[in-house]
Scaffold this motif. Structure first.
Motif, PDB file in Angstrom:
ATOM      1  N   VAL A   1       0.880  -1.171   0.000  1.00  0.00           N
ATOM      2  CA  VAL A   1       0.000   0.000   0.000  1.00  0.00           C
ATOM      3  C   VAL A   1       0.920   1.225   0.000  1.00  0.00           C
ATOM      4  O   VAL A   1       1.880   1.274   0.776  1.00  0.00           O
ATOM      5  CB  VAL A   1      -0.929   0.000   1.225  1.00  0.00           C
ATOM      6  CG1 VAL A   1      -1.569   1.362   1.442  1.00  0.00           C
ATOM      7  CG2 VAL A   1      -2.014  -1.070   1.065  1.00  0.00           C
TER       8      VAL A   1
ATOM      9  N   THR B   1       0.948   5.533  -0.019  1.00  0.00           N
ATOM     10  CA  THR B   1       0.159   6.760   0.115  1.00  0.00           C
ATOM     11  C   THR B   1       1.058   7.895   0.620  1.00  0.00           C
ATOM     12  O   THR B   1       2.266   7.729   0.719  1.00  0.00           O
ATOM     13  CB  THR B   1      -1.086   6.520   1.010  1.00  0.00           C
ATOM     14  OG1 THR B   1      -1.938   7.665   0.922  1.00  0.00           O
ATOM     15  CG2 THR B   1      -0.717   6.255   2.464  1.00  0.00           C
TER      16      THR B   1
ATOM     17  N   HIS C   1      -1.386   7.339   8.476  1.00  0.00           N
ATOM     18  CA  HIS C   1      -0.297   6.560   7.885  1.00  0.00           C
ATOM     19  C   HIS C   1       0.415   5.717   8.932  1.00  0.00           C
ATOM     20  O   HIS C   1       0.912   4.640   8.640  1.00  0.00           O
ATOM     21  CB  HIS C   1       0.677   7.480   7.133  1.00  0.00           C
ATOM     22  CG  HIS C   1       1.472   8.392   7.985  1.00  0.00           C
ATOM     23  ND1 HIS C   1       0.994   9.574   8.476  1.00  0.00           N
ATOM     24  CD2 HIS C   1       2.723   8.274   8.449  1.00  0.00           C
ATOM     25  CE1 HIS C   1       1.930  10.157   9.187  1.00  0.00           C
ATOM     26  NE2 HIS C   1       2.987   9.390   9.192  1.00  0.00           N
TER      27      HIS C   1
ATOM     28  N   LEU D   1      -1.339   2.477   9.174  1.00  0.00           N
ATOM     29  CA  LEU D   1      -1.037   1.631   8.008  1.00  0.00           C
ATOM     30  C   LEU D   1       0.311   0.943   8.198  1.00  0.00           C
ATOM     31  O   LEU D   1       0.451  -0.269   7.964  1.00  0.00           O
ATOM     32  CB  LEU D   1      -1.005   2.464   6.729  1.00  0.00           C
ATOM     33  CG  LEU D   1      -2.338   2.934   6.155  1.00  0.00           C
ATOM     34  CD1 LEU D   1      -2.082   3.875   4.978  1.00  0.00           C
ATOM     35  CD2 LEU D   1      -3.184   1.741   5.695  1.00  0.00           C
ATOM     36  N   LEU D   2       1.314   1.720   8.637  1.00  0.00           N
ATOM     37  CA  LEU D   2       2.664   1.165   8.822  1.00  0.00           C
ATOM     38  C   LEU D   2       2.654   0.078   9.900  1.00  0.00           C
ATOM     39  O   LEU D   2       3.276  -0.967   9.749  1.00  0.00           O
ATOM     40  CB  LEU D   2       3.646   2.279   9.219  1.00  0.00           C
ATOM     41  CG  LEU D   2       4.031   3.257   8.097  1.00  0.00           C
ATOM     42  CD1 LEU D   2       4.695   4.513   8.669  1.00  0.00           C
ATOM     43  CD2 LEU D   2       4.984   2.585   7.105  1.00  0.00           C
TER      44      LEU D   2
ATOM     45  N   GLY E   1      -0.417  -2.828   8.808  1.00  0.00           N
ATOM     46  CA  GLY E   1      -0.384  -3.417   7.470  1.00  0.00           C
ATOM     47  C   GLY E   1      -0.011  -4.901   7.469  1.00  0.00           C
ATOM     48  O   GLY E   1      -0.741  -5.735   6.906  1.00  0.00           O
TER      49      GLY E   1
ATOM     50  N   THR F   1       3.555  -1.107   3.927  1.00  0.00           N
ATOM     51  CA  THR F   1       3.150   0.262   3.577  1.00  0.00           C
ATOM     52  C   THR F   1       4.360   1.101   3.237  1.00  0.00           C
ATOM     53  O   THR F   1       5.387   1.004   3.909  1.00  0.00           O
ATOM     54  CB  THR F   1       2.418   0.911   4.776  1.00  0.00           C
ATOM     55  OG1 THR F   1       1.312   0.076   5.119  1.00  0.00           O
ATOM     56  CG2 THR F   1       1.921   2.307   4.429  1.00  0.00           C
TER      57      THR F   1
END
Ligand SMILES: Cc1cc2nc3c(=O)[nH]c(=O)nc-3n(C[C@H](O)[C@H](O)[C@H](O)COP(=O)(O)O)c2cc1C
Ligand SMILES: Nc1ncnc2c1ncn2[C@@H]1O[C@H](COP(=O)(O)OP(=O)(O)O)[C@@H](O)[C@H]1O
Length: 311
Positions: free
Chosen positions: A119, A121, A135, A138-139, A142, A149
């Motif tokens: 992913v 972004t 974010h 996500l990190l 993920g 990520t």
């Protein structure tokens, strides 16, 4: 590029996805670095590159009074994303129902429909109810959902962060050169030709008229050097943004005179790239004076577009 306007299980058809997440309004140089990174990661994994975005800005649902003018329509985003070599564009409507998903439900949806390996972004991306997902989540989370990520750093120009918000302001102020630099391509309008007053042809300057849709950002009134794509072919040209004050006036629109061109193109789609401003809009004392000015505009526009036509 395949385009989908609904979610479905893409996992069988498109293995090992690298998914770029964002609104990507304008597809500026910051967006391009994110999307290109997804394309590179997909290539290196022999997988599929995808952009997952929304067809309407979340604020149009959550807070319409704060909705900014958009740098482009769906059609434009699709054109620009395709130009970056993306395999799959998933662009779905953002609805109140969609907004209710928690960040964890959003990640679950991502796994179920995309099963991404990667992913990608930007640092400002948020997701899930009230934009609670960041974010950092996500990190951190993920890997539990099967992906890595990458957060692409914000892109700077002249020490300033390139953002859609900044470019909207530049367009509104008529700072076309800087806006184009931030966009990484000329400010572009993609629209279908509408009917006008049929006066252009009598002046010796037929102009294909394009509407300025509510909600879409547009430069200030004036005359501009442009290049125009029609039916897969590029042409030079000049455009007027305004309402023809020399005559009775009309609703504000874009009018494009295409160089070395003659065809009936009503209802056809034109892509217009704004290259440079020539002058402000004026009210002329007569049609003859307008024609004299248009002849000068044409020469100046040609000197600009001549070096900027894609082969
Ligand atoms: C490059 C360019 C610049 C123009 N500048 C002006 C202007 O300054 N003032 C004005 O009244 N009309 C201007 N026009 C618009 C003409 O008035 C308009 O194209 C003409 O009236 C034909 O209108 P129609 O397409 O509805 O037939 C410009 C048109 C072009 C192509
Ligand atoms: N070189 C050209 N540039 C722009 N439009 C052209 C050109 N040649 C022919 N056309 C056709 O003529 C139309 C514009 O003529 P015009 O008299 O200005 O009509 P209208 O007022 O309806 O725009 C365009 O919509 C297009 O279909």
């Amino acid at each position: 590029m395949q385009v989908y306007h609904k979610l479905k299980d893409f996992t069988k058809k498109y293995p090992r996805m690298a998914v770029a997440l964002g609104m990507f309004d304008g597809v500026h140089i910051g967006h391009q670095s994110i999307i290109r990174r997804a394309v590179d990661l997909a290539r290196s994994a022999d997988g599929t590159s995808a952009v997952f975005t929304f067809s309407n800005h979340p604020l149009s649902v959550l807070s319409p009074q704060h909705m900014p003018l958009q740098l482009g329509t769906e059609a434009l985003k699709e054109q620009l994303v395709a130009g970056l070599g993306v395999d799959v564009l998933v662009s779905i409507p953002f609805t109140r129902e969609f907004a209710q998903r928690t960040p964890e439900e959003f990640l679950e949806l991502l796994r179920a429909d995309f099963a991404p390996r990667f992913v990608v972004t930007g640092p400002n991306y948020t997701f899930g109810q009230r934009g609670r997902g960041t974010h950092r989540q996500l990190l951190r989370d993920g890997p539990a959902y099967g992906f890595q990520t990458e957060i692409c750093p914000a892109v700077l120009r002249g020490g300033r962060i390139v953002s859609s918000t900044r470019i909207r302001a530049l367009i509104a102020e008529g700072e076309l050169a800087m806006a184009n630099d931030f966009l990484g391509h000329p400010f572009r309008l993609v629209e279908r030709v509408i009917h006008g007053d049929r006066r252009g042809r009598t002046l010796g300057f037929p102009t294909a008229n394009l509407p300025i849709l509510p909600g879409v950002a547009m430069l200030p009134n004036g005359a501009y050097a442009v290049r125009v794509a029609y039916d897969g072919q590029w042409y030079g040209g000049m455009a007027s943004i305004g309402s023809n004050p020399t005559f009775a006036g009309c609703s504000r629109r874009v009018e494009v005179n295409i160089a070395d061109f003659s065809a009936d193109i009503y209802d056809r789609e034109l892509t217009v790239d704004f290259l440079a401003k020539l002058r402000d809009e004026q009210r002329f004392a007569s049609a003859e004076q307008l024609v004299r000015q248009l002849t000068k505009d044409r020469a100046r526009a040609a000197a600009i577009w001549r070096t900027q036509l894609p082969s």
